[in-house]
Motif scaffolding. Structure first.
Motif, PDB file in Angstrom:
ATOM      1  N   GLU A   1       0.801  -1.222   0.000  1.00  0.00           N
ATOM      2  CA  GLU A   1       0.000   0.000   0.000  1.00  0.00           C
ATOM      3  C   GLU A   1       0.833   1.272   0.000  1.00  0.00           C
ATOM      4  O   GLU A   1       0.360   2.325  -0.446  1.00  0.00           O
ATOM      5  CB  GLU A   1      -0.950   0.002   1.207  1.00  0.00           C
ATOM      6  CG  GLU A   1      -1.969  -1.136   1.175  1.00  0.00           C
ATOM      7  CD  GLU A   1      -2.961  -1.065   2.328  1.00  0.00           C
ATOM      8  OE1 GLU A   1      -3.310   0.060   2.753  1.00  0.00           O
ATOM      9  OE2 GLU A   1      -3.372  -2.139   2.809  1.00  0.00           O
ATOM     10  N   CYS A   2       2.056   1.197   0.497  1.00  0.00           N
ATOM     11  CA  CYS A   2       2.902   2.396   0.584  1.00  0.00           C
ATOM     12  C   CYS A   2       4.065   2.373  -0.409  1.00  0.00           C
ATOM     13  O   CYS A   2       4.877   3.297  -0.425  1.00  0.00           O
ATOM     14  CB  CYS A   2       3.438   2.565   2.008  1.00  0.00           C
ATOM     15  SG  CYS A   2       2.132   2.729   3.240  1.00  0.00           S
ATOM     16  N   GLY A   3       4.157   1.317  -1.181  1.00  0.00           N
ATOM     17  CA  GLY A   3       5.206   1.247  -2.188  1.00  0.00           C
ATOM     18  C   GLY A   3       6.596   1.119  -1.617  1.00  0.00           C
ATOM     19  O   GLY A   3       7.561   1.644  -2.178  1.00  0.00           O
ATOM     20  N   ILE A   4       6.725   0.404  -0.499  1.00  0.00           N
ATOM     21  CA  ILE A   4       8.041   0.212   0.112  1.00  0.00           C
ATOM     22  C   ILE A   4       8.878  -0.727  -0.750  1.00  0.00           C
ATOM     23  O   ILE A   4       8.438  -1.817  -1.122  1.00  0.00           O
ATOM     24  CB  ILE A   4       7.902  -0.362   1.542  1.00  0.00           C
ATOM     25  CG1 ILE A   4       7.071   0.571   2.429  1.00  0.00           C
ATOM     26  CG2 ILE A   4       9.282  -0.605   2.152  1.00  0.00           C
ATOM     27  CD1 ILE A   4       7.631   1.950   2.599  1.00  0.00           C
ATOM     28  N   ASP A   5      10.086  -0.304  -1.081  1.00  0.00           N
ATOM     29  CA  ASP A   5      10.981  -1.112  -1.914  1.00  0.00           C
ATOM     30  C   ASP A   5      11.772  -2.130  -1.103  1.00  0.00           C
ATOM     31  O   ASP A   5      12.041  -3.236  -1.578  1.00  0.00           O
ATOM     32  CB  ASP A   5      11.958  -0.195  -2.664  1.00  0.00           C
ATOM     33  CG  ASP A   5      11.237   0.757  -3.607  1.00  0.00           C
ATOM     34  OD1 ASP A   5      10.649   0.274  -4.585  1.00  0.00           O
ATOM     35  OD2 ASP A   5      11.252   1.976  -3.351  1.00  0.00           O
ATOM     36  N   LYS A   6      12.173  -1.756   0.099  1.00  0.00           N
ATOM     37  CA  LYS A   6      12.950  -2.651   0.970  1.00  0.00           C
ATOM     38  C   LYS A   6      12.490  -2.440   2.405  1.00  0.00           C
ATOM     39  O   LYS A   6      12.538  -1.333   2.918  1.00  0.00           O
ATOM     40  CB  LYS A   6      14.435  -2.366   0.860  1.00  0.00           C
ATOM     41  CG  LYS A   6      15.322  -3.221   1.745  1.00  0.00           C
ATOM     42  CD  LYS A   6      15.412  -4.656   1.250  1.00  0.00           C
ATOM     43  CE  LYS A   6      16.267  -4.745   0.005  1.00  0.00           C
ATOM     44  NZ  LYS A   6      16.466  -6.179  -0.404  1.00  0.00           N
ATOM     45  N   LEU A   7      12.039  -3.528   3.021  1.00  0.00           N
ATOM     46  CA  LEU A   7      11.543  -3.443   4.390  1.00  0.00           C
ATOM     47  C   LEU A   7      12.438  -4.298   5.282  1.00  0.00           C
ATOM     48  O   LEU A   7      12.572  -5.500   5.066  1.00  0.00           O
ATOM     49  CB  LEU A   7      10.095  -3.921   4.469  1.00  0.00           C
ATOM     50  CG  LEU A   7       9.378  -3.718   5.807  1.00  0.00           C
ATOM     51  CD1 LEU A   7       7.875  -3.533   5.580  1.00  0.00           C
ATOM     52  CD2 LEU A   7       9.603  -4.893   6.764  1.00  0.00           C
ATOM     53  N   TYR A   8      13.059  -3.644   6.265  1.00  0.00           N
ATOM     54  CA  TYR A   8      13.961  -4.333   7.179  1.00  0.00           C
ATOM     55  C   TYR A   8      13.214  -4.750   8.447  1.00  0.00           C
ATOM     56  O   TYR A   8      12.735  -3.907   9.205  1.00  0.00           O
ATOM     57  CB  TYR A   8      15.127  -3.429   7.560  1.00  0.00           C
ATOM     58  CG  TYR A   8      16.076  -3.148   6.433  1.00  0.00           C
ATOM     59  CD1 TYR A   8      17.030  -4.104   6.049  1.00  0.00           C
ATOM     60  CD2 TYR A   8      16.028  -1.943   5.733  1.00  0.00           C
ATOM     61  CE1 TYR A   8      17.894  -3.861   4.996  1.00  0.00           C
ATOM     62  CE2 TYR A   8      16.891  -1.690   4.675  1.00  0.00           C
ATOM     63  CZ  TYR A   8      17.817  -2.657   4.312  1.00  0.00           C
ATOM     64  OH  TYR A   8      18.678  -2.414   3.264  1.00  0.00           O
ATOM     65  N   LEU A   9      13.113  -6.066   8.659  1.00  0.00           N
ATOM     66  CA  LEU A   9      12.637  -6.595   9.927  1.00  0.00           C
ATOM     67  C   LEU A   9      13.830  -6.596  10.879  1.00  0.00           C
ATOM     68  O   LEU A   9      14.882  -7.166  10.572  1.00  0.00           O
ATOM     69  CB  LEU A   9      12.091  -8.006   9.737  1.00  0.00           C
ATOM     70  CG  LEU A   9      10.847  -8.104   8.841  1.00  0.00           C
ATOM     71  CD1 LEU A   9      10.624  -9.537   8.388  1.00  0.00           C
ATOM     72  CD2 LEU A   9       9.622  -7.571   9.564  1.00  0.00           C
ATOM     73  N   MET A  10      13.675  -5.920  12.011  1.00  0.00           N
ATOM     74  CA  MET A  10      14.812  -5.692  12.900  1.00  0.00           C
ATOM     75  C   MET A  10      14.524  -6.250  14.302  1.00  0.00           C
ATOM     76  O   MET A  10      13.832  -5.613  15.099  1.00  0.00           O
ATOM     77  CB  MET A  10      15.123  -4.191  12.992  1.00  0.00           C
ATOM     78  CG  MET A  10      16.327  -3.867  13.862  1.00  0.00           C
ATOM     79  SD  MET A  10      16.632  -2.088  13.914  1.00  0.00           S
ATOM     80  CE  MET A  10      17.024  -1.750  12.209  1.00  0.00           C
ATOM     81  N   PRO A  11      15.046  -7.437  14.618  1.00  0.00           N
ATOM     82  CA  PRO A  11      14.869  -7.946  15.986  1.00  0.00           C
ATOM     83  C   PRO A  11      15.525  -7.008  17.000  1.00  0.00           C
ATOM     84  O   PRO A  11      16.637  -6.528  16.785  1.00  0.00           O
ATOM     85  CB  PRO A  11      15.582  -9.304  15.942  1.00  0.00           C
ATOM     86  CG  PRO A  11      15.669  -9.666  14.488  1.00  0.00           C
ATOM     87  CD  PRO A  11      15.794  -8.366  13.759  1.00  0.00           C
TER      88      PRO A  11
END
Length: 206
Positions: A35-45
């Motif tokens: 929905e926001c057009g995110i190109d790279k999403l970092y999951l950060m523990p």
């Protein structure tokens, strides 16, 4: 020759203990991408101190491994070990500022709907609200009216950019999932199969 404006690249950070990472986390993150057009999403523990006496801590390597096996949920997902490798609690503003300086593009911060209500009280919370576009999703059990009122307040007071995603309700927390596993309950529909298999193989939460 085509000139590509890399400044339009959209990045997002979604932090959490991910103990374990569940479908609610993944749906919110995937909705942010779509929905926001995110190109790279970092999951950060997050880093969790092993000396925190009021919490039974799952080993960092297990929490990281569960995030890694969940990355296949969306091709835009990646993992960041920035906070766990620091081996000390991190303020969100410091993490965001670090990545803003490292990345070419626009950086978004993803957080739960309930966290929106408290964000102004976080360490330098007003700076987060003012300087970073925020993405959240409605969560069952959180007062929608108070949440949207707070978002309206942030927009007026800080000129905040906040996207509220319409994600499918997810009614279990990581705490409840750990208890289900401990008592032999089913986690079908709560965890993706890859995470379920990792938990079984490593006998977590028993």
């Amino acid at each position: 020759m085509n000139n590509i404006d890399i400044s339009t690249t959209k990045y997002a950070i979604f932090g959490g203990s991910f103990d374990p990472i569940h479908i609610g986390h993944l749906r919110l993150a995937k909705a942010a991408v779509d929905e926001c057009g995110i190109d790279k999403l970092y999951l950060m523990p997050n880093y969790i101190s092993p000396f925190k006496l009021d919490h039974k801590v799952t080993a960092t390597e297990d929490r990281v491994a569960m995030v890694k096996v969940a990355l296949g949920y969306c091709e835009a997902f990646d993992i960041s070990l920035y906070e766990v490798e620091r081996e000390c609690p991190s303020y969100t503003i410091d993490t965001l500022n670090h990545f803003r300086d490292e990345l070419d593009g626009e950086l978004y911060f993803i957080l739960g709907f309930d966290s929106v209500l408290d964000l102004e009280r976080w360490h330098l919370g007003p700076e987060i609200i003012s300087n970073y576009p925020l993405i959240t999703g409605r969560r069952p059990g959180t007062g929608d009216e108070s949440g949207f009122q707070k978002i309206k307040e942030y927009r007026n007071k800080y000129k905040a950019r906040i996207e509220v995603l319409d994600v499918e309700p997810f009614k279990a927390s990581s705490t409840e999932i750990r208890e289900l596993i401990r008592t032999g309950g089913s986690t079908d529909g709560l965890l993706i199969p890859e995470v379920q298999e990792y938990i079984r193989e490593h006998d977590l939460y028993r």
